[in-house]
Design an enzyme around this catalytic site. Structure first.
Site, PDB file in Angstrom:
ATOM      1  N   ASP A 187     -36.865 -23.417 -21.684  1.00  0.00           N
ATOM      2  CA  ASP A 187     -35.708 -23.591 -22.573  1.00  0.00           C
ATOM      3  C   ASP A 187     -35.973 -22.811 -23.851  1.00  0.00           C
ATOM      4  OD1 ASP A 187     -33.765 -26.515 -23.547  1.00  0.00           O
ATOM      5  OD2 ASP A 187     -33.819 -24.529 -24.439  1.00  0.00           O
TER       6      ASP A 187
ATOM      7  N   ASP B  46     -29.472 -20.820 -21.953  1.00  0.00           N
ATOM      8  CA  ASP B  46     -30.828 -20.609 -22.463  1.00  0.00           C
ATOM      9  C   ASP B  46     -31.878 -21.391 -21.686  1.00  0.00           C
ATOM     10  OD1 ASP B  46     -30.456 -23.211 -23.380  1.00  0.00           O
ATOM     11  OD2 ASP B  46     -31.550 -22.828 -25.236  1.00  0.00           O
ATOM     12  N   GLU B  47     -31.551 -21.841 -20.470  1.00  0.00           N
ATOM     13  CA  GLU B  47     -32.585 -22.560 -19.726  1.00  0.00           C
ATOM     14  C   GLU B  47     -32.555 -22.245 -18.237  1.00  0.00           C
ATOM     15  OE1 GLU B  47     -32.071 -26.939 -19.307  1.00  0.00           O
ATOM     16  OE2 GLU B  47     -30.363 -26.601 -20.623  1.00  0.00           O
TER      17      GLU B  47
END
Ligand code: TTP
Ligand code: MG
Length: 374
Positions: free
Chosen positions: A19, A119-120
Site C-alpha cells: 500500500d 495504490d494497493e
C-alpha cells in the site's frame, strides 16, 4: 491429469499487500519536493465555492493536525489555520500514471498479482520464495527500494499466510512500514487488535460487538460461533469467526481491466437547462475520451448519471451500433440521453455524470498487459 508434486502440495502460501503511503499527497511531493515537510492537503473541490468539498488525502505532517481523508476542506483549513500548509486539487490523471508505473514494477515480483485499488496490490509470492517468510521479507525490502529509487515513493508492506493477514499487517506500521506475520504468529498478532481492523466491521457492527463484550479480535475468536450466527446471520457470523482466527482462503487473483469508466461533476447551481448540463457533460466526455485513448479502448455503451436536487440518483444508458471513443460521438449520445431525461422527469440536476462501458480494444493497440510489462 498431472499429479501434484509433494512440494506443490506442501508449499506454504505467502501473500503480500503493498500500500503506497499517503498516495495522492506523496505523488504531489514527488513532483514538487519543496512541498515536503509542510502540511499538504489534496482536495476534491465540489466547484460550488472556494472551500466546499472534502479532503481526498493528506500527508503525515497534516495528519498530525487532525486532517484526514473525508473531512470537509473548511474543517481542514480551520485545523491548519496557524501553519504554513498547502492545499492542492486532485489530479487523477497524474496519480493514475504513477500508479500504473508502480504497479508494473510490483507485478514483476509476483507469481500472481492483483491490483486492489489505485495504490494497493496483493502479491502471491509463495512459489518464488518457496513458502519461506524470511525470503519474502528480503523480496519486500528489495521492492520497497526499487519503488523508492525509481519513483521516489515509499510504501508499506504486510506479509502473511493469506490476504486478510497481509492487509492488516500492512496497516500495522505506516508510513514506510514492513510487517511480517508468520503462520504461527497469526493468533498473537491479531488478538490484541480492535475488531474494526477486520474488513466488514464498520462503526455499527463494532458497537454491536462491543455490546456483546467483544472489543478485540481475540475477544471475537473466543466468542461462541453459534451465538455470532444468531446475531449476525449464518454468512457473516461464520465469516467473523474465521476472520478472527486469521483464516482466509481467498486466492490472489489477476483482475481484468475495469469494466466501466465514469466521470461525475457538480453543476454551479441546480439546473434543468440543457445547455448548462451539456456544457458540463461536454467536459466529462473529453476526459473520458482521453482515458479511453490512453487505454486503447472503445466503448459500446454510453450512459448518463444524474443526482437530482432532492439527492435522488438516476441513470440512463444506450447501446451504440459501433463502439467509439470519439468525443463528438460521446457528446451526441449524451445529449440525446439528457434531453430525453429532462423531458421525461421534470427533475433538476445537481450533479451530472457520464459513464461508458462495454469495452473493445482499439485495433492496432498492443494488449494493455503486454504494454505494461514493457
Ligand atoms: P489510502 O491508501 O486509503 O490512503 P493513503 O494512501 O492516502 O494513506 P495511507 O498512508 O494511510 O495509505 O487511499 C489511497 C488514495 O485514495 C488516497 O491517497 C486518496 C484516495 N482516497 C480518497 O480520495 N478518499 C478517501 O476517503 C480515501 C480513504 C482515499
Ligand atoms: Mg495508501
Amino acid at each position: 491429469m498431472k499429479p501434484l508434486s509433494g512440494k506443490q502440495l506442501s508449499t506454504q502460501r505467502v501473500v503480500m499487500l503493498v500500500d503506497l503511503d499517503y498516495f495522492f499527497a506523496q505523488c504531489e511531493e514527488a513532483r514538487n519536493p519543496s512541498l515536503k515537510n509542510k502540511p499538504l492537503v489534496v482536495c476534491v473541490y465540489s466547484g460550488r465555492s472556494g472551500e466546499s468539498g472534502v479532503v481526498s488525502t493528506a500527508n503525515y505532517e497534516a495528519r498530525r493536525h487532525g486532517v484526514k481523508s473525508g473531512i470537509p476542506i473548511s474543517l481542514a483549513k480551520k485545523r491548519l489555520a496557524n501553519v504554513d500548509a498547502v492545499f492542492l486539487p486532485v489530479d487523477h490523471e497524474y496519480y493514475n500514471r504513477v500508479s500504473e508505473e508502480v504497479m508494473s514494477i510490483l507485478r514483476r515480483h509476483a507469481d500472481v498479482f492483483e491490483q486492489a485499488g489505485v495504490d494497493e496490490a496483493y502479491l502471491d509470492v509463495s512459489g518464488r520464495v518457496e513458502g519461506d517468510f524470511d525470503r519474502a521479507v528480503e523480496l519486500a525490502r528489495m521492492m520497497k527500494e526499487e519503488v523508492r529509487r525509481s519513483k521516489g515513493l515509499t510504501c508499506s508492506i504486510g506479509i502473511g499466510p493469506n490476504k486478510l493477514v497481509a492487509k492488516i499487517a500492512a496497516d500495522f506500521q505506516k508510513p514506510d512500514g514492513l510487517t511480517v506475520v508468520k503462520p504461527e504468529e497469526v493468533q498473537g498478532f491479531l488478538s490484541p487488535l480492535p475488531v474494526n481492523r477486520l474488513i466488514g466491521v464498520g462503526v455499527k457492527t463494532q458497537s454491536l460487538m462491543e455490546s456483546l463484550g467483544i472489543k478485540t479480535i481475540g475477544d471475537l475468536a473466543r466468542y461462541d460461533v453459534k451465538k455470532l450466527v444468531e446475531v449476525f446471520g449464518e454468512k457473516l457470523g461464520v465469516y467473523f469467526h474465521n476472520a478472527s482466527l486469521g483464516i482466509d482462503n481467498q486466492p490472489v487473483k489477476e483482475r481484468g481491466e475495469a469494466s466501466s469508466i465514469s466521470r461525475i461533476s457538480t453543476l454551479k447551481k441546480d439546473s434543468r437547462d440543457p445547455e448548462a448540463v451539456l456544457d458540463k457533460t461536454g467536459e466529462l466526455c473529453e476526459e473520458i475520451h482521453s482515458e479511453l485513448s490512453r487505454r486503447g479502448l472503445k466503448a459500446r455503451q454510453v450512459g448518463i448519471i444524474v443526482v437530482a436536487s432532492d439527492m435522488s440518483v438516476h441513470s440512463r444508458s444506450k447501446t451504440l451500433e459501433h463502439a467509439t471513443s470519439d468525443p463528438e460521438a460521446l457528446k451526441k449520445n449524451v445529449r440525446e440521453l439528457f434531453e430525453k431525461f429532462l423531458r421525461e422527469t421534470g427533475l433538476e440536476a445537481r450533479r451530472v455524470g457520464v459513464r461508458v462501458s462495454g469495452f473493445v480494444k482499439e485495433e492496432g493497440q498492443k494488449q494493455l498487459r503486454a504494454f505494461i510489462a514493457g
